[in-house]
Design a protein around this motif. Structure first.
Motif, PDB file in Angstrom:
ATOM      1  N   THR A   1      33.551 -37.610  59.031  1.00  0.00           N
ATOM      2  CA  THR A   1      33.456 -38.786  59.109  1.00  0.00           C
ATOM      3  C   THR A   1      34.714 -39.421  59.522  1.00  0.00           C
ATOM      4  OG1 THR A   1      33.767 -39.463  56.696  1.00  0.00           O
ATOM      5  CG2 THR A   1      31.639 -39.213  57.728  1.00  0.00           C
ATOM      6  N   ILE A   2      36.126 -38.569  58.619  1.00  0.00           N
ATOM      7  CA  ILE A   2      37.405 -38.990  58.923  1.00  0.00           C
ATOM      8  C   ILE A   2      37.850 -38.633  60.142  1.00  0.00           C
ATOM      9  CG2 ILE A   2      39.549 -38.670  58.259  1.00  0.00           C
ATOM     10  CD1 ILE A   2      38.583 -38.442  55.497  1.00  0.00           C
ATOM     11  N   LEU A   3      37.478 -37.384  60.871  1.00  0.00           N
ATOM     12  CA  LEU A   3      37.810 -36.977  62.225  1.00  0.00           C
ATOM     13  C   LEU A   3      37.328 -37.759  63.081  1.00  0.00           C
ATOM     14  CD1 LEU A   3      37.300 -33.323  61.594  1.00  0.00           C
ATOM     15  CD2 LEU A   3      39.540 -34.228  61.525  1.00  0.00           C
ATOM     16  N   ALA A   4      36.087 -38.243  62.785  1.00  0.00           N
ATOM     17  CA  ALA A   4      34.968 -39.210  63.835  1.00  0.00           C
ATOM     18  C   ALA A   4      35.978 -40.674  63.771  1.00  0.00           C
ATOM     19  CB  ALA A   4      33.772 -39.239  63.529  1.00  0.00           C
ATOM     20  N   ASP A   5      36.219 -41.013  62.657  1.00  0.00           N
ATOM     21  CA  ASP A   5      36.903 -42.316  62.712  1.00  0.00           C
ATOM     22  C   ASP A   5      38.178 -42.251  63.819  1.00  0.00           C
ATOM     23  OD1 ASP A   5      35.077 -43.509  61.086  1.00  0.00           O
ATOM     24  OD2 ASP A   5      36.285 -42.979  59.266  1.00  0.00           O
ATOM     25  N   VAL A   6      38.959 -41.186  63.603  1.00  0.00           N
ATOM     26  CA  VAL A   6      40.188 -41.040  64.354  1.00  0.00           C
ATOM     27  C   VAL A   6      39.985 -40.935  65.834  1.00  0.00           C
ATOM     28  CG1 VAL A   6      42.269 -39.714  64.669  1.00  0.00           C
ATOM     29  CG2 VAL A   6      41.500 -40.270  62.069  1.00  0.00           C
ATOM     30  N   GLY A   7      38.608 -40.502  66.217  1.00  0.00           N
ATOM     31  CA  GLY A   7      38.125 -40.298  67.480  1.00  0.00           C
ATOM     32  C   GLY A   7      38.528 -38.955  67.941  1.00  0.00           C
ATOM     33  N   LEU A   8      38.704 -38.001  66.992  1.00  0.00           N
ATOM     34  CA  LEU A   8      39.155 -36.598  67.469  1.00  0.00           C
ATOM     35  C   LEU A   8      37.714 -35.878  68.003  1.00  0.00           C
ATOM     36  CD1 LEU A   8      41.525 -35.621  64.575  1.00  0.00           C
ATOM     37  CD2 LEU A   8      41.902 -35.577  66.819  1.00  0.00           C
ATOM     38  N   GLY A   9      38.150 -34.928  68.969  1.00  0.00           N
ATOM     39  CA  GLY A   9      36.988 -34.273  69.530  1.00  0.00           C
ATOM     40  C   GLY A   9      36.564 -33.170  68.478  1.00  0.00           C
ATOM     41  N   ARG A  10      35.056 -32.566  68.839  1.00  0.00           N
ATOM     42  CA  ARG A  10      34.666 -31.432  67.958  1.00  0.00           C
ATOM     43  C   ARG A  10      34.165 -30.479  68.757  1.00  0.00           C
ATOM     44  NH1 ARG A  10      33.556 -32.222  62.770  1.00  0.00           N
ATOM     45  NH2 ARG A  10      34.023 -30.421  62.802  1.00  0.00           N
ATOM     46  N   PRO A  11      34.389 -29.357  68.531  1.00  0.00           N
ATOM     47  CA  PRO A  11      33.802 -28.112  69.358  1.00  0.00           C
ATOM     48  C   PRO A  11      32.375 -27.941  69.407  1.00  0.00           C
ATOM     49  CG  PRO A  11      35.649 -27.564  68.248  1.00  0.00           C
ATOM     50  CD  PRO A  11      35.221 -28.766  67.554  1.00  0.00           C
ATOM     51  N   ALA A  12      31.613 -27.492  70.414  1.00  0.00           N
ATOM     52  CA  ALA A  12      30.339 -27.366  70.487  1.00  0.00           C
ATOM     53  C   ALA A  12      29.639 -26.444  69.390  1.00  0.00           C
ATOM     54  CB  ALA A  12      29.711 -26.704  71.874  1.00  0.00           C
TER      55      ALA A  12
END
Length: 328
Positions: free
Chosen positions: A228-239
């Motif tokens: 959720t923190i990574l998503a808040d910052v807007g970072l991408g996530r691998p497939a």
């Protein structure tokens, strides 16, 4: 904002609120200074009803002796400026998680290991509120609720923001909670900006890997606290994160660790590095041949902070580390 700084601000806010309640109880309006009707007298002391995973629970107007039974609840109460009288300890050498300032946890009574709290020790503290979750202690709800009003959220981890609001409501700290969440939103925006803005952040794919003693290696998915923190910052996530079971994690052996490759890889360890396969894995050719390793974008982080903390105080520290590592 540090926990100590936030605590000072919240203490000031609480004093202001207390003064307002005191004036109201005396029959004065804080807006006009005139006498108010008697209907509001004593209302500040009335119990409140909180909706919980176990149904509606009546809690004191302003709990004074709070016991928390998990790391998320401990983070929540300290973030809101409340020092509990008791807390369970995590399964770590430091007892209470090490990212929490020592002066903030000093004097808190240890009431046992997180999954096996000592009910006698809890009762001995004469709490007026107990905070935990159904997934952790649902089987002990009947016993706990005989000791004190017990507020349980359904789960922990992924819904940490919603859980924080339940904790704040139970503590009668909703105004303070808004200060915390507003501050977090500003912090997130600052980190995204430092990473080059939304588009650049989204183009940077990040993985979180956890080495766990007695279990397979976890590549964290999109439905957990750190995600959720990574998503808040807007970072991408691998497939690969889309393969995570229930969105939580995709578990692999050391022979498949290359599946964790990304633009940046953060990793933590729970337990002994050798028994958790960290030593074996990070020394392997598969690990060393990952692009993230070759590019110097692999970062070892503290498991207690990044995985176990589960709260706004931990999240603020994670944000600072994200910014420091990804802007190198």
């Amino acid at each position: 904002m540090t926990l100590q700084h936030r605590s000072r601000l919240l203490a000031a806010a609480s004093l202001t609120a207390a003064a307002t309640l005191a004036l109201s109880a005396c029959g004065f309006s804080t807006e006009s200074g005139s006498a108010s009707g008697s209907d509001s007298e004593g209302s500040a002391e009335a119990p409140r009803t909180v909706k919980t995973a176990m149904g509606d629970v009546k809690v004191p107007a302003a709990p004074q002796r709070v016991v928390v039974l998990d790391t998320a609840e401990l983070d929540s109460v300290l973030t809101l400026g409340v020092k509990p009288v008791g807390a369970t300890h995590a399964d770590v050498d430091s007892g209470f998680l090490n990212y929490l300032p020592k002066d903030q946890v000093a004097g808190i009574k240890d009431v046992g290991q997180m999954m096996t709290p000592n009910l006698e020790a809890i009762a001995g503290l004469k709490p007026d509120l107990i905070l935990t979750s159904k997934i952790r202690h649902g089987d002990k709800y009947a016993e706990l609720s005989k000791i004190a009003p017990t507020v349980m959220t359904e789960n922990t981890g992924y819904p940490w923001k919603e859980n924080f609001q339940v904790h704040a409501e139970a503590l009668d700290k909703e105004a303070e909670a808004k200060m915390v969440t507003d501050d977090y939103a500003k912090h997130v925006a600052g980190v995204t900006k430092a990473l080059g803005g939304k588009d650049k952040a989204a183009a940077t794919e990040v993985n979180m890997v956890r080495f766990v003693e007695g279990a397979d290696i976890r590549i964290y998915g999109k439905k957990n606290y750190i995600a959720t923190i990574l998503a808040d910052v807007g970072l991408g996530r691998p497939a690969i994160t889309d393969k995570a079971k229930d969105g939580f994690s995709y578990d692999v052996s050391p022979e498949k660790i290359d599946l964790a490759d990304a633009d940046a890889v953060f990793h933590s360890t729970y337990g002994d590095p050798k028994k958790s396969k960290e030593t074996q894995t990070t020394g392997s050719g598969l690990w060393k041949n990952m692009d993230a390793v070759k590019n110097g974008k692999v970062f070892a982080v503290d498991d207690q902070l990044w995985i176990q903390g589960i709260g706004y105080t931990a999240a603020d520290k994670v944000l600072e580390e994200l910014k420091a590592h990804l802007t190198k």
